[in-house]
Design a protein around this motif. Sequence first.
Motif, short mmCIF file in Angstrom:
data_model
loop_
_atom_site.label_atom_id
_atom_site.label_comp_id
_atom_site.label_asym_id
_atom_site.label_seq_id
_atom_site.Cartn_x
_atom_site.Cartn_y
_atom_site.Cartn_z
N GLY A 57 -13.12 -1.21 -11.11
CA GLY A 57 -12.21 -0.07 -11.26
C GLY A 57 -12.17 0.82 -10.03
N GLN A 58 -13.28 0.89 -9.28
CA GLN A 58 -13.32 1.72 -8.08
C GLN A 58 -12.33 1.23 -7.04
N ASN A 62 -12.09 5.87 -13.48
CA ASN A 62 -12.26 5.27 -12.16
C ASN A 62 -12.29 6.29 -11.03
N VAL A 81 -14.53 3.52 0.03
CA VAL A 81 -14.84 3.49 -1.40
C VAL A 81 -15.92 2.46 -1.75
N PHE A 128 -6.19 5.58 -15.19
CA PHE A 128 -6.81 4.46 -15.90
C PHE A 128 -7.52 4.93 -17.16
N HIS A 154 -19.15 8.14 -5.73
CA HIS A 154 -19.98 8.69 -4.65
C HIS A 154 -19.38 9.95 -4.04
N GLU A 211 -9.86 -0.74 -7.60
CA GLU A 211 -8.52 -0.69 -8.18
C GLU A 211 -7.91 0.71 -8.01
N ALA A 212 -8.74 1.73 -8.26
CA ALA A 212 -8.26 3.10 -8.10
C ALA A 212 -7.89 3.35 -6.64
N ALA A 213 -8.70 2.84 -5.73
CA ALA A 213 -8.42 3.03 -4.30
C ALA A 213 -7.11 2.35 -3.92
N ARG A 214 -6.92 1.13 -4.45
CA ARG A 214 -5.67 0.42 -4.16
C ARG A 214 -4.49 1.19 -4.71
N SER A 215 -4.65 1.73 -5.91
CA SER A 215 -3.51 2.41 -6.53
C SER A 215 -3.15 3.69 -5.78
N LEU A 216 -4.08 4.21 -4.98
CA LEU A 216 -3.74 5.39 -4.16
C LEU A 216 -3.01 4.99 -2.88
N GLY A 217 -3.02 3.69 -2.58
CA GLY A 217 -2.35 3.22 -1.37
C GLY A 217 -3.29 2.98 -0.22
N LEU A 218 -4.60 2.97 -0.47
CA LEU A 218 -5.54 2.64 0.60
C LEU A 218 -5.39 1.16 0.95
N VAL A 222 -4.49 8.12 3.60
CA VAL A 222 -3.26 7.35 3.48
C VAL A 222 -2.09 8.08 4.13
N PHE A 262 -14.00 8.03 -7.93
CA PHE A 262 -14.95 7.47 -6.96
C PHE A 262 -16.31 8.12 -7.18
N ALA A 275 0.84 -1.20 0.00
CA ALA A 275 0.00 0.00 0.00
C ALA A 275 0.88 1.25 0.00
#
Lengths: 246, 236
Positions: free
Chosen positions: B128-129, A91, B147, A87, A95, B131-138, A109, A93, A77
């Motif tokens: 993709g949601q 992608n 998310v 992407f 909401h 995936e984007a969260a993972r790519s931010l380091g969450l 983070v 978010f 992470a």
Amino acid sequence: MPEPLIELNAVNKWFGSLHVLRDVNLTVDRGEVVVVIGPSGSGKSTLCRAVNRLETIDSGTIVFDGKPLPEEGRALARLRSEVGMVFQSFNLFAHLTILDNVTLGPIKVRGESKQAARERAMALLDRVGIGNQALKHPAQLSGGQQQRAAIARALAMQPKAMLFDEPTSALDPEMVGEVLDVMTSLAADGMTMIVVTHEMGFARHAARRVVFMADGELVEQASPAEFFGNPRSERARDFLSKVLQH
Amino acid sequence: MPIQPFVDGFLVTLQLCVLAAIGALVLGALIAALRVSPIAPLRAVGTAYVTVFRNIPLTVVIFFAAFGLPELGMTHADFLKIPVLSEILTQLKMDVPFFRFAVIALVTYTAAFVCEAFRAGINAVSPGQAEAARSLGLTFTQNLRFVVFPQAWKYAIVPLGSVIIAMLKNSALAGALGGVSGDLFGTVDTLISSSTVESAATTLEAFIGVSIGYLIMTVPLGLFLDRVEKKRAMAR
């Protein structure tokens, strides 16, 4: 000799029986812009996604900033927080407002204060030209605006490198330019970038190096002038004749 | 015919179901998180839970809770003496072991269905949601919390509502099997056994009264779900 930021050594990956990455070796220096091109299904997206381990690899090593990619967990992470990713399908978010999209990473983070995260987010949104859209939700924005917001979201983490996985492929033609402009200015500022794209114009003027992939293999790499002027491999000549003749 | 027994029974069932619904939603969400976890052993635990509790009859779960647990030395459900919960139960004059066993039975059984409703919601959120969260380091938990879940519950709320309605009706089983004394369904028994001459009419009346009692709880819930669904269709 500059120290490389990203190093892939003999990377292999299979999807079932499909060999999507074949012994790929690639080194990206700090501040370098590498554009990866090639026909669909050549493995270029997989290559890009492997760098922050959104795709796992079956053999070989990937080193980022002197350290091999960690396994799943907190270390991974942390690494991902240092690598921005953009992407094809944005992608964002769905909401959250655009502003909250950009501040989520820094606040959750990095543990930044809301105030600080918001100020930087606004500065970044202004930089990509959508500061006035900050309080809208992603669905209310055009594709081009969404992709610029996604770039701002990635930049908010102050990453050491940015990965772009076909960032303009899902856009209407008239919106491609605004996204490429942002990417060009990032490249000019010295950001380390790996860009998977079909935009030959961008590859020509913004890339330091062009990497051509076909059938999971890294077929050739050269400066844009050399690659477009005098491609060495048959496959690259064939590909270029198809994409450049129109 | 006296109305008071119905009111009393109604309140017991309502309390039982509110507590059980909260418990089932929390436990179900946790199990759903296990089932989508990147860690294989955790996924296995979640899957095992759902497989077991979705596939055994509620009657068995209730009997086990009411008669099996006491045999394990938990007659007074001491392990459930959670500070805040105990106070709530005392306040409700419900601090009797059987009530707790009924709650346990309904929670463990319903959680399996809640989990599946949540998981369907999670699967409806585009990959993709996450995936984007993972790519931010969450981290995985941050990803779910900030998310995925906030989007998944919108897809899950209607199926979740159906699960809760089913649970409300299932709670009658706890009354019928003696898991709870004095719930809405138990009212039938109370009324019939106390009646003397005109028992035939009373039986009919008692069942109609009890049915109305359940409808008062379930129909508004169903109407609420219809509204949520319509609203969501418009937002789309």
